[in-house]
Scaffold this active site. Structure first.
Site, PDB file in Angstrom:
ATOM      1  N   HIS A   1     -21.207 -22.900 -44.214  1.00 22.56           N
ATOM      2  CA  HIS A   1     -21.034 -22.266 -45.471  1.00 22.56           C
ATOM      3  C   HIS A   1     -21.878 -22.522 -46.639  1.00 22.56           C
ATOM      4  O   HIS A   1     -22.069 -21.516 -47.372  1.00 22.56           O
ATOM      5  CB  HIS A   1     -19.548 -22.481 -45.893  1.00 22.56           C
ATOM      6  CG  HIS A   1     -18.449 -21.863 -44.846  1.00 22.56           C
ATOM      7  ND1 HIS A   1     -17.822 -22.963 -43.986  1.00 22.56           N
ATOM      8  CD2 HIS A   1     -18.181 -20.907 -44.370  1.00 22.56           C
ATOM      9  CE1 HIS A   1     -17.114 -22.091 -43.204  1.00 22.56           C
ATOM     10  NE2 HIS A   1     -17.330 -21.090 -43.401  1.00 22.56           N
TER      11      HIS A   1
ATOM     12  N   GLU B   1     -11.580  -8.712 -43.814  1.00 20.65           N
ATOM     13  CA  GLU B   1     -11.172  -9.730 -42.783  1.00 20.65           C
ATOM     14  C   GLU B   1     -10.195  -8.718 -42.025  1.00 20.65           C
ATOM     15  O   GLU B   1      -9.172  -8.189 -42.554  1.00 20.65           O
ATOM     16  CB  GLU B   1     -10.529 -10.943 -43.152  1.00 20.65           C
ATOM     17  CG  GLU B   1      -9.781 -11.752 -42.023  1.00 20.65           C
ATOM     18  CD  GLU B   1     -10.810 -11.832 -40.938  1.00 20.65           C
ATOM     19  OE1 GLU B   1     -11.593 -12.794 -40.981  1.00 20.65           O
ATOM     20  OE2 GLU B   1     -10.114 -11.595 -39.619  1.00 20.65           O
TER      21      GLU B   1
ATOM     22  N   GLY C   1     -14.232  -4.151 -41.002  1.00 27.95           N
ATOM     23  CA  GLY C   1     -15.367  -4.279 -41.563  1.00 27.95           C
ATOM     24  C   GLY C   1     -16.423  -3.151 -41.416  1.00 27.95           C
ATOM     25  O   GLY C   1     -17.090  -2.731 -42.169  1.00 27.95           O
TER      26      GLY C   1
ATOM     27  N   ASP D   1     -19.863 -12.718 -41.797  1.00 24.47           N
ATOM     28  CA  ASP D   1     -19.332 -14.072 -41.612  1.00 24.47           C
ATOM     29  C   ASP D   1     -18.351 -13.678 -40.102  1.00 24.47           C
ATOM     30  O   ASP D   1     -17.205 -13.993 -40.323  1.00 24.47           O
ATOM     31  CB  ASP D   1     -18.749 -14.758 -42.610  1.00 24.47           C
ATOM     32  CG  ASP D   1     -18.190 -16.150 -42.494  1.00 24.47           C
ATOM     33  OD1 ASP D   1     -18.464 -16.660 -41.142  1.00 24.47           O
ATOM     34  OD2 ASP D   1     -17.475 -16.838 -43.192  1.00 24.47           O
TER      35      ASP D   1
ATOM     36  N   PRO E   1     -13.238  -7.338 -31.718  1.00 20.42           N
ATOM     37  CA  PRO E   1     -13.686  -6.450 -32.940  1.00 20.42           C
ATOM     38  C   PRO E   1     -14.910  -6.907 -33.462  1.00 20.42           C
ATOM     39  O   PRO E   1     -15.371  -5.998 -34.382  1.00 20.42           O
ATOM     40  CB  PRO E   1     -12.332  -6.809 -33.726  1.00 20.42           C
ATOM     41  CG  PRO E   1     -11.925  -8.136 -33.380  1.00 20.42           C
ATOM     42  CD  PRO E   1     -12.191  -8.130 -32.008  1.00 20.42           C
TER      43      PRO E   1
HETATM   44  N1  SAM Z   1     -17.873 -19.451 -39.071  1.00 17.92           N
HETATM   45  C1  SAM Z   1     -17.492 -18.621 -38.107  1.00 17.92           C
HETATM   46  C2  SAM Z   1     -18.054 -18.647 -36.706  1.00 17.92           C
HETATM   47  O1  SAM Z   1     -19.358 -18.059 -36.625  1.00 17.92           O
HETATM   48  O2  SAM Z   1     -17.744 -19.123 -35.536  1.00 17.92           O
HETATM   49  C3  SAM Z   1     -17.048 -17.221 -38.353  1.00 17.92           C
HETATM   50  C4  SAM Z   1     -15.612 -17.571 -39.073  1.00 17.92           C
HETATM   51  S1  SAM Z   1     -14.577 -16.436 -39.452  1.00 17.92           S
HETATM   52  C5  SAM Z   1     -12.983 -17.070 -39.149  1.00 17.92           C
HETATM   53  C6  SAM Z   1     -14.905 -15.157 -38.519  1.00 17.92           C
HETATM   54  C7  SAM Z   1     -13.885 -13.708 -38.728  1.00 17.92           C
HETATM   55  O3  SAM Z   1     -14.446 -12.673 -38.484  1.00 17.92           O
HETATM   56  C8  SAM Z   1     -12.670 -13.829 -37.887  1.00 17.92           C
HETATM   57  O4  SAM Z   1     -11.365 -14.429 -38.713  1.00 17.92           O
HETATM   58  C9  SAM Z   1     -12.409 -12.435 -37.417  1.00 17.92           C
HETATM   59  O5  SAM Z   1     -11.166 -12.101 -37.345  1.00 17.92           O
HETATM   60  C10 SAM Z   1     -13.415 -11.634 -38.242  1.00 17.92           C
HETATM   61  N2  SAM Z   1     -13.745 -10.342 -37.729  1.00 17.92           N
HETATM   62  C11 SAM Z   1     -14.227 -10.170 -36.308  1.00 17.92           C
HETATM   63  N3  SAM Z   1     -14.482  -8.956 -36.146  1.00 17.92           N
HETATM   64  C12 SAM Z   1     -14.293  -8.164 -37.377  1.00 17.92           C
HETATM   65  C13 SAM Z   1     -14.324  -7.120 -37.904  1.00 17.92           C
HETATM   66  N4  SAM Z   1     -14.769  -5.890 -37.283  1.00 17.92           N
HETATM   67  N5  SAM Z   1     -14.125  -6.728 -39.469  1.00 17.92           N
HETATM   68  C14 SAM Z   1     -13.697  -7.715 -40.050  1.00 17.92           C
HETATM   69  N6  SAM Z   1     -13.437  -8.953 -39.744  1.00 17.92           N
HETATM   70  C15 SAM Z   1     -13.699  -9.388 -38.553  1.00 17.92           C
END
Ligand code: SAM
Length: 285
Positions: free
Chosen positions: A64, A108, A140, A157, A164
């Site tokens: 982060h 998210e 997103g 992130d 997705p």
């Molecule tokens: N630090 C982490 C890693 O690289 O392992 C990433 C953490 S964060 C929890 C990643 C987030 O991206 C997840 O909560 C997931 O639901 C979200 N995500 C995946 N696809 C997405 C999309 N199309 N739009 C928005 N969020 C998305």
């Protein structure tokens, strides 16, 4: 009999990382993925999506610090920030430490991730109620296509390119991201492992190099991701991550970090030779 519970993250079916678990705090299945929060023996609380480690309390500060502070210190005045993904809240937490930031939109897709982290990992989710945050539960990809807003810094992130998150590693998405960046905007994206996902890293770099004037990749060490070494990709409409980095901004900010500092900022762009050869045709600026 004492229980001996371990979780194992399998990487590409060729290796695995195991962590000793004390207790399961949350386990759910959303329409997008499985979401688990566990208390581990040596790594604090851990968030897993689809069985893959997203973060551990022991080392999340590395990821982060590096996704947020590096671009936020390169940009001369990052007022509007967009985070795609990041449901645990820790990227937003670091973003709000910068006083220039007036507004942050976070998109998210999975409300279960947000709810689980709000309840069980407050050390990460502590800024999710910040009045400067506009938290949108949605895709997103769709947001980037439809928004009329412009941002100074965009932080992708995301999870790995499955489900997705797959389109978040595609060209159409980055065309839309380019459109919603201001003229001196920067986008930094979770850039996968230079050891195990070098093809995906190259794909991301090649897409960015078609669209942006400055493109680069930087590394950080992560205890809980397979291979230990992990990357972010950097792209901008003009700002260079080292030449436009004013070191004195860091000390003047008064902020204290556990991983990031002025030397790490510059050194993170020094790539091991195998990775340098893989990505060099896409590095620009
Ligand atoms: N630090 C982490 C890693 O690289 O392992 C990433 C953490 S964060 C929890 C990643 C987030 O991206 C997840 O909560 C997931 O639901 C979200 N995500 C995946 N696809 C997405 C999309 N199309 N739009 C928005 N969020 C998305």
């Amino acid at each position: 009999m004492k229980s001996d519970l371990w979780i194992e993250e399998k990487c590409d079916n060729i290796m695995g990382l195991k962590f000793k678990v004390e207790k399961t705090l949350f386990s759910g299945q959303s329409e997008f993925q499985s979401v688990d929060v566990v208390e581990t023996k040596g790594h604090g609380k851990m968030l897993l999506n689809d069985g893959l480690v997203m973060l551990s309390e022991r080392d999340e500060f590395v990821y982060h610090d590096m996704i947020a502070h590096l671009p936020l210190f390169v940009h001369p005045c990052p007022e509007n920030v967009l985070i795609i993904g990041g449901g645990d809240g820790a990227t937003a937490r670091e973003t709000f430490r910068h006083h220039d930031v007036k507004r942050c939109v976070m998109v998210e897709i999975d409300k279960m991730v947000v709810h689980a982290c709000k309840e069980f990992i407050p050390s990460c989710s502590c800024e999710l109620d910040n009045p400067k945050l506009d938290l949108i539960i949605g895709d997103g990809v769709k947001f980037a296509k439809e928004t009329k807003e412009k941002f100074d810094v965009i932080l992708i992130d995301s999870t790995d390119p499955i489900g997705p998150a797959q389109p978040l590693f595609g060209e159409e998405f980055y065309r839309d991201i380019h459109n919603c960046l201001n003229d001196n905007g920067i986008v930094v994206s979770q850039g996968e492992s230079p050891w195990y996902q070098n093809k995906m890293q190259n794909k991301l770099m090649s897409i960015k190099s078609k669209l942006f004037d400055v493109v680069s990749v930087y590394n950080f060490s992560n205890l809980t991701y397979p291979g230990g070494l992990w990357s972010f990709t950097f792209a901008s409409k003009g700002l260079h991550p080292i030449k436009d980095f004013k070191e004195e901004k860091v000390s003047k900010s008064g902020l204290k970090f556990k991983y990031y500092n002025e030397s790490i900022h510059k050194a993170a762009f020094a790539l091991p030779q195998f990775q340098k050869e893989n990505v060099q045709e896409f590095v620009k600026g």
